[in-house]
Design a protein around this motif. Structure first.
Motif, PDB file in Angstrom:
ATOM      1  N   LYS A   8       0.833  -1.202   0.000  1.00 19.95           N
ATOM      2  CA  LYS A   8       0.000   0.000   0.000  1.00 19.95           C
ATOM      3  C   LYS A   8       0.867   1.252   0.000  1.00 19.95           C
ATOM      4  CE  LYS A   8      -3.618  -0.110   2.746  1.00 19.95           C
ATOM      5  NZ  LYS A   8      -4.449  -0.356   3.952  1.00 19.95           N
ATOM      6  N   ARG A   9       1.968   1.207   0.747  1.00 20.52           N
ATOM      7  CA  ARG A   9       2.886   2.338   0.769  1.00 20.52           C
ATOM      8  C   ARG A   9       3.529   2.527  -0.609  1.00 20.52           C
ATOM      9  NH1 ARG A   9       6.010   0.516   4.321  1.00 20.52           N
ATOM     10  NH2 ARG A   9       4.973   1.425   6.136  1.00 20.52           N
ATOM     11  N   ALA A  10       3.910   1.424  -1.252  1.00 21.04           N
ATOM     12  CA  ALA A  10       4.526   1.510  -2.578  1.00 21.04           C
ATOM     13  C   ALA A  10       3.553   2.088  -3.602  1.00 21.04           C
ATOM     14  CB  ALA A  10       4.997   0.128  -3.025  1.00 21.04           C
ATOM     15  N   ILE A  11       2.274   1.705  -3.484  1.00 25.98           N
ATOM     16  CA  ILE A  11       1.259   2.257  -4.389  1.00 25.98           C
ATOM     17  C   ILE A  11       1.139   3.758  -4.190  1.00 25.98           C
ATOM     18  CG2 ILE A  11      -1.208   2.286  -4.924  1.00 25.98           C
ATOM     19  CD1 ILE A  11      -1.266  -0.702  -4.190  1.00 25.98           C
ATOM     20  N   ALA A  12       1.085   4.187  -2.931  1.00 22.28           N
ATOM     21  CA  ALA A  12       0.957   5.617  -2.622  1.00 22.28           C
ATOM     22  C   ALA A  12       2.153   6.405  -3.142  1.00 22.28           C
ATOM     23  CB  ALA A  12       0.803   5.820  -1.120  1.00 22.28           C
ATOM     24  N   ARG A  13       3.323   5.779  -3.190  1.00 21.64           N
ATOM     25  CA  ARG A  13       4.533   6.466  -3.642  1.00 21.64           C
ATOM     26  C   ARG A  13       4.820   6.219  -5.125  1.00 21.64           C
ATOM     27  NH1 ARG A  13       8.583   5.465   1.574  1.00 21.64           N
ATOM     28  NH2 ARG A  13       7.256   6.531   3.088  1.00 21.64           N
ATOM     29  N   HIS A  14       3.891   5.565  -5.795  1.00 22.25           N
ATOM     30  CA  HIS A  14       4.020   5.319  -7.250  1.00 22.25           C
ATOM     31  C   HIS A  14       5.294   4.539  -7.580  1.00 22.25           C
ATOM     32  CE1 HIS A  14       0.669   8.089  -7.652  1.00 22.25           C
ATOM     33  NE2 HIS A  14       1.370   9.005  -6.986  1.00 22.25           N
ATOM     34  N   GLN A  15       5.617   3.570  -6.747  1.00 28.74           N
ATOM     35  CA  GLN A  15       6.817   2.773  -6.950  1.00 28.74           C
ATOM     36  C   GLN A  15       6.483   1.535  -7.795  1.00 28.74           C
ATOM     37  OE1 GLN A  15       8.109   2.120  -2.927  1.00 28.74           O
ATOM     38  NE2 GLN A  15       9.043   4.136  -2.745  1.00 28.74           N
ATOM     39  N   ASP A  16       6.183   1.795  -9.059  1.00 25.78           N
ATOM     40  CA  ASP A  16       5.820   0.739 -10.000  1.00 25.78           C
ATOM     41  C   ASP A  16       7.084   0.146 -10.607  1.00 25.78           C
ATOM     42  OD1 ASP A  16       4.877  -0.905 -11.972  1.00 25.78           O
ATOM     43  OD2 ASP A  16       3.936   0.686 -13.155  1.00 25.78           O
ATOM     44  N   GLN A  17       7.397  -1.085 -10.249  1.00 26.92           N
ATOM     45  CA  GLN A  17       8.626  -1.701 -10.731  1.00 26.92           C
ATOM     46  C   GLN A  17       8.562  -2.067 -12.208  1.00 26.92           C
ATOM     47  OE1 GLN A  17      10.512  -4.563  -8.130  1.00 26.92           O
ATOM     48  NE2 GLN A  17       9.122  -3.981  -6.494  1.00 26.92           N
ATOM     49  N   MET A  18       7.371  -2.074 -12.774  1.00 20.77           N
ATOM     50  CA  MET A  18       7.266  -2.378 -14.197  1.00 20.77           C
ATOM     51  C   MET A  18       7.840  -1.250 -15.037  1.00 20.77           C
ATOM     52  SD  MET A  18       6.301  -4.724 -16.259  1.00 20.77           S
ATOM     53  CE  MET A  18       6.870  -4.546 -17.935  1.00 20.77           C
ATOM     54  N   THR A  19       7.771  -0.033 -14.525  1.00 21.78           N
ATOM     55  CA  THR A  19       8.238   1.105 -15.313  1.00 21.78           C
ATOM     56  C   THR A  19       9.648   1.550 -14.960  1.00 21.78           C
ATOM     57  OG1 THR A  19       7.210   2.656 -13.751  1.00 21.78           O
ATOM     58  CG2 THR A  19       5.896   1.966 -15.650  1.00 21.78           C
ATOM     59  N   ASP A  20      10.028   1.446 -13.676  1.00 20.98           N
ATOM     60  CA  ASP A  20      11.342   1.967 -13.326  1.00 20.98           C
ATOM     61  C   ASP A  20      12.122   1.072 -12.372  1.00 20.98           C
ATOM     62  OD1 ASP A  20      10.188   4.524 -10.943  1.00 20.98           O
ATOM     63  OD2 ASP A  20       9.883   2.364 -11.030  1.00 20.98           O
ATOM     64  N   GLY A  21      11.669  -0.153 -12.146  1.00 23.91           N
ATOM     65  CA  GLY A  21      12.445  -1.072 -11.327  1.00 23.91           C
ATOM     66  C   GLY A  21      13.593  -1.658 -12.127  1.00 23.91           C
ATOM     67  N   GLY A  22      14.586  -2.201 -11.425  1.00 22.48           N
ATOM     68  CA  GLY A  22      15.748  -2.749 -12.099  1.00 22.48           C
ATOM     69  C   GLY A  22      15.453  -3.941 -12.987  1.00 22.48           C
ATOM     70  N   TYR A  23      14.313  -4.619 -12.745  1.00 23.31           N
ATOM     71  CA  TYR A  23      13.952  -5.763 -13.565  1.00 23.31           C
ATOM     72  C   TYR A  23      13.179  -5.350 -14.821  1.00 23.31           C
ATOM     73  CZ  TYR A  23      15.389  -9.281 -10.157  1.00 23.31           C
ATOM     74  OH  TYR A  23      16.128 -10.083  -9.331  1.00 23.31           O
ATOM     75  N   ALA A  24      12.858  -4.084 -14.956  1.00 21.22           N
ATOM     76  CA  ALA A  24      12.015  -3.635 -16.067  1.00 21.22           C
ATOM     77  C   ALA A  24      12.531  -4.075 -17.439  1.00 21.22           C
ATOM     78  CB  ALA A  24      11.844  -2.115 -16.012  1.00 21.22           C
ATOM     79  N   PRO A  25      13.836  -3.987 -17.740  1.00 19.22           N
ATOM     80  CA  PRO A  25      14.294  -4.427 -19.070  1.00 19.22           C
ATOM     81  C   PRO A  25      14.000  -5.897 -19.351  1.00 19.22           C
ATOM     82  CG  PRO A  25      15.978  -3.092 -18.000  1.00 19.22           C
ATOM     83  CD  PRO A  25      14.939  -3.375 -16.963  1.00 19.22           C
ATOM     84  N   LEU A  26      14.153  -6.753 -18.348  1.00 22.39           N
ATOM     85  CA  LEU A  26      13.871  -8.167 -18.546  1.00 22.39           C
ATOM     86  C   LEU A  26      12.376  -8.413 -18.699  1.00 22.39           C
ATOM     87  CD1 LEU A  26      16.297  -9.922 -16.025  1.00 22.39           C
ATOM     88  CD2 LEU A  26      16.712  -9.160 -18.365  1.00 22.39           C
ATOM     89  N   LEU A  27      11.574  -7.693 -17.939  1.00 19.89           N
ATOM     90  CA  LEU A  27      10.131  -7.842 -18.048  1.00 19.89           C
ATOM     91  C   LEU A  27       9.643  -7.419 -19.431  1.00 19.89           C
ATOM     92  CD1 LEU A  27       9.107  -6.445 -14.544  1.00 19.89           C
ATOM     93  CD2 LEU A  27       9.088  -8.825 -15.280  1.00 19.89           C
ATOM     94  N   LYS A  28      10.193  -6.332 -19.931  1.00 24.36           N
ATOM     95  CA  LYS A  28       9.796  -5.863 -21.263  1.00 24.36           C
ATOM     96  C   LYS A  28      10.235  -6.846 -22.345  1.00 24.36           C
ATOM     97  CE  LYS A  28       9.813  -1.017 -19.834  1.00 24.36           C
ATOM     98  NZ  LYS A  28      10.528   0.284 -19.857  1.00 24.36           N
ATOM     99  N   ALA A  29      11.401  -7.445 -22.166  1.00 28.08           N
ATOM    100  CA  ALA A  29      11.861  -8.444 -23.135  1.00 28.08           C
ATOM    101  C   ALA A  29      10.977  -9.680 -23.099  1.00 28.08           C
ATOM    102  CB  ALA A  29      13.317  -8.819 -22.845  1.00 28.08           C
ATOM    103  N   ALA A  30      10.534 -10.075 -21.912  1.00 26.13           N
ATOM    104  CA  ALA A  30       9.643 -11.230 -21.804  1.00 26.13           C
ATOM    105  C   ALA A  30       8.311 -10.952 -22.480  1.00 26.13           C
ATOM    106  CB  ALA A  30       9.428 -11.582 -20.337  1.00 26.13           C
ATOM    107  N   ILE A  31       7.793  -9.739 -22.284  1.00 23.25           N
ATOM    108  CA  ILE A  31       6.535  -9.361 -22.935  1.00 23.25           C
ATOM    109  C   ILE A  31       6.694  -9.388 -24.448  1.00 23.25           C
ATOM    110  CG2 ILE A  31       4.971  -7.417 -23.326  1.00 23.25           C
ATOM    111  CD1 ILE A  31       5.361  -6.714 -20.350  1.00 23.25           C
ATOM    112  N   ALA A  32       7.810  -8.879 -24.945  1.00 26.34           N
ATOM    113  CA  ALA A  32       8.058  -8.888 -26.392  1.00 26.34           C
ATOM    114  C   ALA A  32       8.147 -10.311 -26.913  1.00 26.34           C
ATOM    115  CB  ALA A  32       9.336  -8.120 -26.700  1.00 26.34           C
ATOM    116  N   ALA A  33       8.731 -11.211 -26.118  1.00 24.26           N
ATOM    117  CA  ALA A  33       8.892 -12.604 -26.548  1.00 24.26           C
ATOM    118  C   ALA A  33       7.558 -13.309 -26.716  1.00 24.26           C
ATOM    119  CB  ALA A  33       9.757 -13.357 -25.546  1.00 24.26           C
ATOM    120  N   ALA A  34       6.519 -12.804 -26.058  1.00 22.67           N
ATOM    121  CA  ALA A  34       5.202 -13.429 -26.166  1.00 22.67           C
ATOM    122  C   ALA A  34       4.667 -13.343 -27.586  1.00 22.67           C
ATOM    123  CB  ALA A  34       4.227 -12.773 -25.190  1.00 22.67           C
TER     124      ALA A  34
END
Length: 381
Positions: A191-217
């Motif tokens: 809940k705290r992360a949501i309030a602080r807009h800490q979305d790991q999909m957009t700016d977390g360190g794993y974001a490049p791998l997540l985007k590559a996985a989505i592209a691989a689909a």
């Protein structure tokens, strides 16, 4: 006894690693054991690609020296969560120390056994093997995209990480249907992360791998492999054989310096197309499963990762049952990890979501993570 802890001294003042650090550090360790010269031992991904945000209310711990434990075990520290931290130098440095320890300890008995080269000629590209044995992964990758989730607008996943018999962490992650990812030690942290807009999909360190996985689909298997390896900044992908050999030889030489500084003796691994192919398969498993661990609640991530894993020839798939539910058991055996260790993923046969991840490394207690997934409404947390 050889003390490799000076390699991880920097971790004492670094921010704690991301929740998946324990399991993923083991994966990077296995990658380094398979190809110690081709994994960037001192930084799985450069520090510039790492986002850190410490939260004062979250538990943080620092690494400490423990000269009484064996070098192979010393790499595993009590590490808490510090907001958003993806793949960073910390994991790479820890893996560096661990693999040096393994190499040094193994040198006395002949070293870590590497899988034998195949007699088949392999090109310098990221070769794809589409075996029928792994066809269930491709089928599930397609079917999960048509599954309509139950009521709610997000998946809440509770991951319990155990090393041997000791529970190391319990991590909560919320995956919204809008593809945001929030994580923490508790629902309160989420809940705290949501309030602080800490979305790991957009700016977390794993974001490049997540985007590559989505592209691989939606990519061809070959293109999907290449995109994932590039997202992981693999040093060999996209190079011609001559350039690959130059990079390979340099990194083997760099590792030799570290090993000799520690009083060890291990032969460098010679370059060959077969060795490069094994490296690509190892790296693809390592980084694809990192993406799956970080993005389990995203249907596109799961679909892309399943497609990627289906291209690894040493991976096997079997039907199974877990707690009365149909599952698939995906096994990457020693061939994927240079002859040492294995990793077994159990996923739901309908949703493709993680149920359990068990990894083994020679000389270390087994590590496992169990996942409990439920549909929730974000606003009602």
């Amino acid at each position: 006894m050889t003390d490799e802890l000076d390699l991880v001294g920097a971790l004492g003042s670094a921010e704690p690693l991301r929740p998946e650090a324990y399991q993923r550090a083991r994966a990077v360790l296995r990658a380094a054991m398979a190809d110690p010269g081709t994994v960037r031992l001192l930084g799985a991904i450069s520090a510039e690609d790492t986002t850190m945000e410490a939260t004062s209310t979250m538990e943080t711990t620092t690494t400490t020296r423990d000269h009484e434990s064996s070098p192979a075990l010393q790499r595993r520290r009590r590490i808490g969560i510090a907001g958003r931290l993806g793949i960073g130098a910390g994991v790479g440095v820890a893996a560096a120390a661990a693999v040096v320890a393994v190499v040094l300890n193994s040198s006395a008995t002949g070293g870590v056994e590497a899988s034998k080269d195949s007699s088949a000629a392999i090109s310098s590209s990221t070769t794809v093997d589409g075996s029928a044995e792994r066809a269930p992964l491709m089928s599930l990758a397609g079917s999960i995209r048509t599954v309509t989730p139950a009521a709610g607008d997000a998946w809440l996943v509770k991951a319990t990480q155990v090393h041997g018999t000791k529970t190391m962490q319990v991590v909560y992650t919320l995956y919204t249907d809008g593809h945001a990812i929030y994580t923490g030690n508790s629902v309160k942290d989420i809940k705290r992360a949501i309030a602080r807009h800490q979305d790991q999909m957009t700016d977390g360190g794993y974001a490049p791998l997540l985007k590559a996985a989505i592209a691989a689909a939606d990519s061809s298997p070959a293109d999907g492999r290449t995109q994932m390896l590039k997202a992981a900044k693999d040093p060999l992908v996209g190079l011609d054989p001559a350039a690959q050999k130059a990079v390979w030889d340099k990194q083997q030489a760099d590792v030799q310096v570290i090993i000799k500084q520690k009083g060890g003796n291990a032969e460098p691994k010679p370059y060959s197309p077969q060795a490069v192919q094994r490296h690509f398969d190892n790296a693809l498993w390592t980084y694809s499963t990192q993406a799956l661990s970080a993005g389990d609640g995203n249907t596109q991530v799961r679909s892309g990762v399943l497609r990627l894993l289906s291209t690894i020839s040493a991976v096997s798939v079997k039907n199974s049952t877990t707690h009365g539910n149909a599952t698939l058991t995906i096994t990457a055996g020693p061939e994927v990890f240079g002859g040492e260790g294995s990793e077994v993923l159990t996923i739901d046969a309908t949703t493709g979501m993680l149920v359990k991840d068990v990894s083994t490394v020679s000389g270390l207690p087994p590590a496992s993570t169990t996942y409990e997934s439920s549909r929730v409404t974000k606003a009602d947390l």
